[in-house]
Design a protein around this motif. Sequence first.
Motif, short mmCIF file in Angstrom:
data_model
loop_
_atom_site.label_atom_id
_atom_site.label_comp_id
_atom_site.label_asym_id
_atom_site.label_seq_id
_atom_site.Cartn_x
_atom_site.Cartn_y
_atom_site.Cartn_z
N ALA A 332 -2.32 0.50 -2.15
CA ALA A 332 -1.81 1.65 -2.80
C ALA A 332 -1.56 1.16 -4.22
N ALA A 333 -1.24 -0.30 -4.24
CA ALA A 333 -0.88 -0.75 -5.36
C ALA A 333 -2.01 -0.99 -6.30
N PHE A 334 -3.07 -1.40 -5.77
CA PHE A 334 -4.25 -1.34 -6.53
C PHE A 334 -4.75 0.16 -7.11
N LEU A 335 -4.67 1.25 -6.44
CA LEU A 335 -4.89 2.39 -6.66
C LEU A 335 -3.91 3.08 -7.78
N GLN A 336 -2.84 2.59 -7.90
CA GLN A 336 -2.03 3.10 -9.02
C GLN A 336 -2.37 2.41 -10.31
N VAL A 446 6.08 -3.29 -4.89
CA VAL A 446 5.74 -3.27 -6.39
C VAL A 446 4.51 -2.92 -6.62
N VAL A 447 4.22 -1.48 -7.13
CA VAL A 447 2.94 -0.95 -7.28
C VAL A 447 2.20 -1.06 -8.81
N ASP A 448 3.28 -1.71 -9.58
CA ASP A 448 2.82 -1.78 -10.99
C ASP A 448 3.71 -2.98 -11.83
N VAL A 449 2.94 -3.81 -12.53
CA VAL A 449 3.79 -4.78 -13.50
C VAL A 449 3.43 -4.95 -14.68
N VAL A 456 9.16 -6.39 -15.74
CA VAL A 456 9.40 -5.10 -15.66
C VAL A 456 8.22 -4.23 -14.82
N GLY A 457 8.50 -3.25 -14.11
CA GLY A 457 7.25 -2.75 -13.33
C GLY A 457 7.70 -1.36 -12.54
N THR A 458 7.03 -1.01 -11.46
CA THR A 458 7.12 0.28 -10.76
C THR A 458 7.22 -0.24 -9.31
N VAL A 459 8.29 0.45 -8.70
CA VAL A 459 8.26 0.25 -7.30
C VAL A 459 8.22 1.46 -6.31
N LEU A 478 7.78 -9.97 -11.42
CA LEU A 478 7.67 -9.09 -10.12
C LEU A 478 6.36 -9.34 -9.44
N PRO A 479 6.29 -9.56 -8.05
CA PRO A 479 5.06 -9.78 -7.21
C PRO A 479 4.44 -8.50 -6.95
N LEU A 480 3.45 -8.10 -7.75
CA LEU A 480 2.56 -7.14 -7.77
C LEU A 480 2.09 -6.96 -6.31
#
Length: 503
Positions: A332-336, A446-449, A456-459, A478-480
Amino acid sequence: MPRRRIRATDAAETPLRAALRALRTELGVPEDFPPDVLAEAERAAREPTPPDHGTRADATDIPFFTVDPPTSTDLDQAMHLSRRPHGYRVRYAIADVAAFVVPGGALDAEAHRRVTTLYFPDGKTPLHPPVLSEGAASLLPDGTRPAVLWTIDLDADGNPTATDVRRALVRSRAKLDYAGVQRQIDAGTAEEPLALLKDIGLLREQREVDRGGISLDVPEQEIIERPAPDGTHTHGGTYELVYRAPLPAEGWNAQISLLTGMAAAELMLTHGTGTGTGIGTGAGILRTLPAAPDGAVGRLRRTAHALRIDWPHHVSYARLIRSLDPHRPHHAAFLQECTTLLRGAGYTPFRDGAVPDLITHAAVAAPYTHCTAPLRRLVDRYASELSLAAAAGAAPPEWVLAALDELPARMAEGTRRAGQAERGCVDIVEAALLKDRVGELFDATVVDVQEREPTVGTVQLEVPAVVARVESGNGTTLPLGERLRVRLTQADPGTAKVLFAPA
């Protein structure tokens, strides 16, 4: 972020309504249609007329059906699928909005002002008055409608072999929804015209892979309403955000639309350059997207490595995407991250044989145009007229040519506003649902860094279905792709801000 659909049956909570009203005001979203526009729409609904005043083919004997969300009433497309001796035939009827909108009239001017239908959790702001978009022009199964009818023949592998488009009268026989279609196909109870949606859809998906096309299967956020203890939705009901993975039937249905958009682009280009005709006086408008720069793909490879996703060098990006499971956190993180390659799409017009340098859409991996949603998107009405002219070997109508050069800028502004409305709605709903939970802990991924600022990123939360900003205040990267326990530090519906920090 990918497009995130949000729906709600009712927005009973007053702060939520107030925030949504403020968003509409901020974006300059029109409220009601002016009286002259409504009057013109009422007249057009009673007496639709083709813009060229020509005759229409009678296709009312074909049992068309529509496939849409269950509550939709603005139905742009109806289809009928059948077998041929060595392949398939796709008949795709598109609402003929030009039969109702007089060029230069009040309806036309209002549509150019609105550009697209805007969707909000508590309702929508339509491109055209409901008497047309949800009545006389919509392909509802309650009578005969004017349509632009595409007939596309495919070989046994799903490759187009012949294309025809003309004005016609059609009659839909059934209004189907995705879940019902999926159940019928899975159970083997679907009649052949519907059952073929899977067969043709799968073939077209394979052709998409072969040409290097990309379809991102990212779960959508959806608002659902939980009734109050007394069973009502008006006294104490609450709302939740959940993730909804698109059904396979939605992808098969999308392939029919993509097929038609590609056929329309090829018609425009063939006529526009005079290929096979010697005319070279045609025109068109394409939906284009430049290929991602090498650096962007390289960054994705680094992201895949960081997320422990195996991406052999001999495997194409398109094939890797189709192998991923969006329900797995790392995938899911990679698709984002992959959505970064799909930015920068626009509309490219051409005329008089002067075909532009960029004619393809990188995600489609072929020439493509928007022509299948004219009730909800302004440019599609023009694409239909350009396609009809190209198929007939004729020059496009003057009213189409007069608007061609300004359409890209108008569509860009409308698309920008639609994106702002979408993002704003999601942010508002997320903040409204979390406003009383500041300080609580949640499980997230964590889906984006941010590359330049990795603190800073997106969870993406598991429950509720929230995707929001996260900031590590202590300088920790943040651990992507990793699961993370986070604390809600801010949730303000008034400013539509939601913020998390690692716990």
